[in-house]
Write a protein that holds these residues in place. Structure first.
Motif, PDB file in Angstrom:
ATOM      1  N   GLN A   1       8.517   7.009   6.071  1.00  0.00           N
ATOM      2  CA  GLN A   1       7.451   5.999   6.201  1.00  0.00           C
ATOM      3  C   GLN A   1       7.765   5.023   7.327  1.00  0.00           C
ATOM      4  O   GLN A   1       6.869   4.598   8.061  1.00  0.00           O
TER       5      GLN A   1
ATOM      6  N   SER B   1      -4.092  -0.211  -4.045  1.00  0.00           N
ATOM      7  CA  SER B   1      -5.258   0.128  -3.226  1.00  0.00           C
ATOM      8  C   SER B   1      -5.343  -0.870  -2.077  1.00  0.00           C
ATOM      9  O   SER B   1      -4.870  -2.003  -2.191  1.00  0.00           O
ATOM     10  N   ARG B   2      -5.923  -0.412  -0.962  1.00  0.00           N
ATOM     11  CA  ARG B   2      -5.961  -1.277   0.211  1.00  0.00           C
ATOM     12  C   ARG B   2      -6.708  -2.574  -0.086  1.00  0.00           C
ATOM     13  O   ARG B   2      -6.282  -3.665   0.309  1.00  0.00           O
TER      14      ARG B   2
ATOM     15  N   VAL C   1       0.832  -1.202   0.000  1.00  0.00           N
ATOM     16  CA  VAL C   1       0.000   0.000   0.000  1.00  0.00           C
ATOM     17  C   VAL C   1       0.870   1.256   0.000  1.00  0.00           C
ATOM     18  O   VAL C   1       0.656   2.175  -0.790  1.00  0.00           O
ATOM     19  N   GLN C   2       1.878   1.295   0.869  1.00  0.00           N
ATOM     20  CA  GLN C   2       2.655   2.527   1.021  1.00  0.00           C
ATOM     21  C   GLN C   2       3.723   2.696  -0.059  1.00  0.00           C
ATOM     22  O   GLN C   2       4.036   3.810  -0.445  1.00  0.00           O
TER      23      GLN C   2
ATOM     24  N   ARG D   1       1.865   1.750  -3.820  1.00  0.00           N
ATOM     25  CA  ARG D   1       0.645   2.554  -3.991  1.00  0.00           C
ATOM     26  C   ARG D   1      -0.525   1.695  -4.475  1.00  0.00           C
ATOM     27  O   ARG D   1      -1.330   2.137  -5.296  1.00  0.00           O
TER      28      ARG D   1
END
Lengths: 247, 365
Positions: free
Chosen positions: B277, A111-112, A105-106, A109
């Motif tokens: 992060q 989608s959850r 996700v981070q 990128r």
């Protein structure tokens, strides 16, 4: 051009030189096992490939691209190269599902929803989908280590580094982790693993490298290393392993 | 309890318990002393009350009641003496077990009486201190009618302390984190930032808070610094407290972030997470739990230090109380503000103690 090329890599901590000119080639879909006594530089080499440690001299190339030295985007490299540690290093404040989905996700990128669907698929594969909401300290060591492998796999790495991942496990939990590795090997995942599990190395390795005092002392197919080692040091090391009943 | 075989124990001769009677007698003496001290203090109190036309049968009865309380100490003393007698009797009959059990019992009651006696004695001595100089000491700190009449004014001013530390705490939480992260920025590029952040924490942890407040809250308007010069003194004081306590809290944050094992950094960075992060998703959430107790300790110190803002003329609880005190030549209003401070800080310190205890149990288990 090999998939991964390690050329004359040196690593120094102050005055102490751990790696003294390591040369190693890994082709795609190969499983390369690093064996050797503790402190011979296996873990350090893996950490250097992943950029967790900066090398002091030499170079490492992945698919022909230099991945060491100045100007390398380490975060991008790490998307392609996953690593699993001896001590699992799961994030204790996150559930299994969160551990696995955090980076997709981070970093990617994703989608959850997509990340979670993929994570559940991976967890189902290792039979831990029921533990998705559990926290790491509620799992056994073997379960934690399999989650850690899945966490690395969730990034879809092209190369997986495994740093003595069964050393911290109780003996009866080792097999569940090794059988997962066996599956990955059969699927063609490129892996470099530092290990003390000699029979496993003998079974799955395409190539076995014996590290001694910071260099690759002998390398070759497992039949050669375990059956007919050419070097005196390799023989001495293996005979000690046999004495300990590990082979 | 089985009888000890004298031939097989650690020592071949069975130890004969020491006679507890002397200790019981000491307890009796302490008890007597306490009763005497209590009556002496209470008689003094009665004299003062009478002189102030505060006497009355009801009050006298209450005083007598209080005076009788120390007699309760005789209960453990008598039990101690009785057990001592039984121990002697047991010894005479060569019943070692009874002798030992009764000796232990006698000692325990005697120590109990002495412990309680000493505490009661201290309480009465404290009362006597307040009664000294014909009650002048007590009246200086605890003149009830002044406490009552000034309470509203002091409480109102005390709200300013509460408001100031609430606002300051929010700013400090943010500012401290900024400094802590600045001290941890990696690489050569981060070096000057790290150096400045270190210098900042060193300077403001080295300065007495009262001097920081004085220099910032008085100095900035005096130097005609734009924007800041038009701020009311309360906001300048909040700024000063934020700058000063930001340094302490930054250290708390840093210690908490440092306490997370480096393998967590490795794991997060190896997945491709950036420095920021990793901090945000992996390190800070784990550090927060360990940070809370020391953070609360710093906040308790901050809450008390809001009383220092009187040096720049803010009318806070303490300053208001000081004004009343100098008008009336009596410190009772200051006692009020002292009690108010204790009222808010003591529950928090208890809470911190409990958190620390929990943390200890968690890490031990």
């Amino acid at each position: 051009m090999s998939f991964l090329e390690i050329r004359d890599v040196h690593k120094r901590y102050g005055d102490f030189e751990v790696l003294k000119g390591v040369n190693l080639k890994v082709e795609q879909h190969q499983v390369v096992c690093l064996i050797g006594a503790s402190g011979c530089g296996k873990s350090t080499l893996l950490r250097c490939i992943n950029g967790l440690e900066a090398i002091s001299a030499g170079e490492i190339r992945l698919e022909g691209d230099r991945i060491t030295g100045p100007g390398v985007d380490l975060d991008r490299l790490r998307r392609k190269v996953g690593i699993v540690f001896q001590s699992f290093n799961l994030f204790p404040h996150m559930s299994v599902l969160q551990n696995v989905t955090l980076a997709p996700v981070q970093v990617l990128r994703m989608s959850r929803a997509e990340a979670e669907a993929r994570a559940m698929e991976l967890l189902r594969r290792i039979g831990l989908e029921a533990k998705a909401k559990a926290y790491p300290d509620q799992l056994s060591g073997g379960q934690q280590q399999r989650v850690a492998i899945v966490r690395a796999l969730a990034m879809d790495p092209q190369l997986l580094l495994l740093d003595e991942i069964t050393s911290a496990l109780d003996p009866e939990l080792v097999s569940e982790v090794l059988s997962l590795l066996r599956e990955l090997a059969a699927e063609g995942m490129t892996m470099v693993l530092a290990t003390h599990e000699m029979s496993f190395a003998r079974e799955v390795a395409s190539k076995v490298c014996f590290l001694y005092q910071g260099v690759v002392h002998e390398e070759g197919p497992p039949e050669q290393i375990f059956g007919n080692p050419q070097q005196e040091r390799t023989r001495a090391f293996l005979s000690k392993i046999i004495e300990a009943g590990r082979l | 309890m089985n009888p000890v075989d004298p031939n097989r124990g650690r020592s071949s001769a069975p130890s004969i318990p020491k006679d507890p009677t002397p200790l019981a007698l000491v307890a009796l003496a302490v008890c007597g002393l306490v009763v005497l001290a209590a009556w002496w203090v209470l008689l003094g109190l009665e004299r003062i009350l009478e002189r102030n036309q505060l006497g009355g049968t009801l009050l006298d009865a209450a005083l007598v009641g209080v005076g009788l309380l120390p007699l309760l100490l005789l209960v453990p003393v008598l039990r101690s003496l009785r057990a001592a007698g039984q121990a002697r009797a047991g010894l005479a009959l060569k019943d070692l077990i009874t002798a030992r059990v009764k000796t232990a019992e006698s000692r325990e009651w005697a120590q109990y009486a002495i412990g309680y006696g000493a505490a009661v004695l201290l309480v009465f001595l404290g009362v006597q201190f307040l009664l000294a100089n014909d009650g002048a000491v007590g009246a200086t700190f605890f003149r009830l009618e002044l406490i009552r009449s000034s309470f509203g004014l002091v409480l109102q001013a005390f709200w300013k302390n509460v408001w100031m530390f609430c606002v300051a705490e929010v700013f400090i939480l943010v500012w401290g984190l900024v400094i802590a992260v600045a001290r941890m920025i990696p690489g050569r590029a981060g070096q000057p930032i790290r150096f400045l952040a270190t210098l900042y924490t060193d300077v403001f942890r080295g300065l007495p808070t009262i001097i920081s407040i004085y220099l910032i809250a008085l100095g900035l308007p005096l130097a005609n610094v734009p924007v800041v010069r038009d701020w009311p003194p309360e906001w300048l004081a909040i700024l000063a407290l934020t700058i000063s306590y930001g340094a302490y809290v930054a250290e708390v944050y840093r210690a908490g972030l440092d306490s997370i094992h480096p393998s967590q950094w490795s794991a997060a960075r190896s997945l491709g997470l950036s420095f920021g992060q990793t901090l945000r998703f992996v390190i800070i959430p784990q550090a927060v739990r360990r940070i809370i107790p020391p953070l609360l300790n710093d906040f308790i110190a901050l809450q008390k230090d809001t009383a220092l803002v009187n040096v720049v003329g803010v009318i806070d609880g303490f300053n208001q109380a000081k004004i009343i005190a100098s008008n009336k030549f009596n410190l009772s209003a200051v006692t009020t503000v002292a009690l108010l401070f204790m009222l808010i800080t003591i529950p928090q310190t208890r809470f911190v103690d409990r958190l620390l205890e929990q943390e200890k149990r968690r890490t031990r288990g």
